[in-house]
Design a protein around this motif. Sequence first.
Motif, PDB file in Angstrom:
ATOM      1  N   SER A  53       2.471 -10.338   8.293  1.00 22.44           N
ATOM      2  CA  SER A  53       1.135 -10.617   8.316  1.00 22.44           C
ATOM      3  C   SER A  53       0.955 -12.050   8.166  1.00 22.44           C
ATOM      4  O   SER A  53       0.021 -12.801   8.897  1.00 22.44           O
ATOM      5  N   MET A  54       1.934 -12.664   7.553  1.00 21.96           N
ATOM      6  CA  MET A  54       1.918 -14.270   7.361  1.00 21.96           C
ATOM      7  C   MET A  54       2.926 -14.822   8.392  1.00 21.96           C
ATOM      8  O   MET A  54       2.886 -16.176   8.290  1.00 21.96           O
ATOM      9  N   GLY A  55       3.436 -14.228   9.277  1.00 20.76           N
ATOM     10  CA  GLY A  55       4.336 -14.811  10.529  1.00 20.76           C
ATOM     11  C   GLY A  55       5.593 -15.078   9.904  1.00 20.76           C
ATOM     12  O   GLY A  55       6.216 -15.595  10.520  1.00 20.76           O
ATOM     13  N   LEU A  56       6.033 -14.333   8.900  1.00 22.09           N
ATOM     14  CA  LEU A  56       7.422 -14.463   8.477  1.00 22.09           C
ATOM     15  C   LEU A  56       8.146 -13.198   8.678  1.00 22.09           C
ATOM     16  O   LEU A  56       8.832 -13.004   7.449  1.00 22.09           O
ATOM     17  N   ARG A  57       8.171 -12.570   9.841  1.00 24.69           N
ATOM     18  CA  ARG A  57       8.590 -11.188   9.779  1.00 24.69           C
ATOM     19  C   ARG A  57      10.222 -11.172   9.435  1.00 24.69           C
ATOM     20  O   ARG A  57      10.942 -12.078   9.776  1.00 24.69           O
ATOM     21  N   GLY A  58      10.431 -10.200   8.542  1.00 21.06           N
ATOM     22  CA  GLY A  58      11.934 -10.125   8.091  1.00 21.06           C
ATOM     23  C   GLY A  58      12.241 -11.071   6.874  1.00 21.06           C
ATOM     24  O   GLY A  58      13.332 -10.971   6.679  1.00 21.06           O
ATOM     25  N   LYS A  70      -0.247 -13.817  -6.203  1.00 21.33           N
ATOM     26  CA  LYS A  70      -1.734 -14.173  -6.175  1.00 21.33           C
ATOM     27  C   LYS A  70      -2.439 -12.992  -6.089  1.00 21.33           C
ATOM     28  O   LYS A  70      -3.456 -12.624  -6.802  1.00 21.33           O
ATOM     29  N   ILE A  71      -2.054 -11.946  -5.185  1.00 16.85           N
ATOM     30  CA  ILE A  71      -2.772 -10.811  -5.297  1.00 16.85           C
ATOM     31  C   ILE A  71      -2.675 -10.102  -6.390  1.00 16.85           C
ATOM     32  O   ILE A  71      -3.677  -9.504  -6.943  1.00 16.85           O
ATOM     33  N   LEU A  72      -1.398  -9.947  -7.145  1.00 13.27           N
ATOM     34  CA  LEU A  72      -1.564  -9.285  -8.485  1.00 13.27           C
ATOM     35  C   LEU A  72      -2.229 -10.199  -9.381  1.00 13.27           C
ATOM     36  O   LEU A  72      -3.217  -9.251 -10.193  1.00 13.27           O
ATOM     37  N   GLY A  73      -2.549 -11.347  -9.394  1.00 17.98           N
ATOM     38  CA  GLY A  73      -3.359 -12.089 -10.369  1.00 17.98           C
ATOM     39  C   GLY A  73      -4.768 -11.675  -9.935  1.00 17.98           C
ATOM     40  O   GLY A  73      -5.634 -11.310 -11.126  1.00 17.98           O
ATOM     41  N   LEU A  93      -4.383  -1.172  -5.561  1.00 28.08           N
ATOM     42  CA  LEU A  93      -4.163  -1.748  -4.338  1.00 28.08           C
ATOM     43  C   LEU A  93      -2.580  -1.803  -4.054  1.00 28.08           C
ATOM     44  O   LEU A  93      -1.792  -1.680  -5.329  1.00 28.08           O
ATOM     45  N   TYR A  94      -1.988  -1.429  -3.048  1.00 30.28           N
ATOM     46  CA  TYR A  94      -0.776  -1.410  -2.751  1.00 30.28           C
ATOM     47  C   TYR A  94      -0.411  -2.226  -1.943  1.00 30.28           C
ATOM     48  O   TYR A  94      -0.737  -2.390  -0.658  1.00 30.28           O
ATOM     49  N   TRP A  95       0.553  -3.246  -2.133  1.00 32.29           N
ATOM     50  CA  TRP A  95       1.076  -4.337  -1.274  1.00 32.29           C
ATOM     51  C   TRP A  95       2.566  -4.236  -1.042  1.00 32.29           C
ATOM     52  O   TRP A  95       3.448  -3.723  -1.973  1.00 32.29           O
ATOM     53  N   ARG A  96       3.176  -4.243   0.095  1.00 28.68           N
ATOM     54  CA  ARG A  96       4.513  -4.575   0.364  1.00 28.68           C
ATOM     55  C   ARG A  96       4.897  -5.678   0.873  1.00 28.68           C
ATOM     56  O   ARG A  96       4.311  -6.239   2.016  1.00 28.68           O
ATOM     57  N   ASP A 128       6.803 -18.420   0.043  1.00 28.93           N
ATOM     58  CA  ASP A 128       5.302 -18.060   0.363  1.00 28.93           C
ATOM     59  C   ASP A 128       4.808 -16.635   0.316  1.00 28.93           C
ATOM     60  O   ASP A 128       3.939 -16.379  -0.113  1.00 28.93           O
ATOM     61  N   VAL A 129       5.651 -15.721   0.685  1.00 26.35           N
ATOM     62  CA  VAL A 129       5.434 -14.337   0.463  1.00 26.35           C
ATOM     63  C   VAL A 129       5.362 -14.050  -1.076  1.00 26.35           C
ATOM     64  O   VAL A 129       4.324 -13.310  -1.430  1.00 26.35           O
ATOM     65  N   GLU A 130       6.462 -14.299  -1.691  1.00 34.91           N
ATOM     66  CA  GLU A 130       6.242 -14.106  -3.116  1.00 34.91           C
ATOM     67  C   GLU A 130       5.230 -14.568  -3.773  1.00 34.91           C
ATOM     68  O   GLU A 130       4.310 -14.028  -4.719  1.00 34.91           O
ATOM     69  N   ALA A 131       4.760 -15.996  -3.487  1.00 38.37           N
ATOM     70  CA  ALA A 131       3.543 -16.359  -4.330  1.00 38.37           C
ATOM     71  C   ALA A 131       2.421 -15.819  -3.774  1.00 38.37           C
ATOM     72  O   ALA A 131       1.513 -15.519  -4.581  1.00 38.37           O
ATOM     73  N   ALA A 132       2.201 -15.543  -2.469  1.00 39.65           N
ATOM     74  CA  ALA A 132       1.185 -14.525  -1.907  1.00 39.65           C
ATOM     75  C   ALA A 132       1.032 -13.289  -2.878  1.00 39.65           C
ATOM     76  O   ALA A 132      -0.043 -12.710  -3.281  1.00 39.65           O
TER      77      ALA A 132
END
Length: 86
Positions: free
Chosen positions: A15-20, A33-36, A5-8, A26-30
């Motif tokens: 996707s979270m409404g936090l462009r840029g 979470k994906i990694l977990g 699985l590949y995420w950037r 919140d992006v780091e936490a998500a």
Amino acid sequence: SSAFLYWRAGDLSISMGLRGQSSHPDVEAALLKILGICKDHGVPCAVGVSPTAHAATRVEQGFQIVMVPAARSLEALTSARQATGR
């Protein structure tokens, strides 16, 4: 067959409404979470890093594949190689 699985963080931030804001907490936490979830299911997890990101941190967090941008980020590539003992 092999799969991972590949995420950037940049794409995830959009996707979270936090462009840029790829370094937003919140992006780091998500991302973690994906990694977990990947770890729980035995699926290798890949992440892309920017030229200014510390690739070794992602390796230490447990990402098995760290994608660095092309030649302009030799420092990031070297950091990832050192973190993995390569």
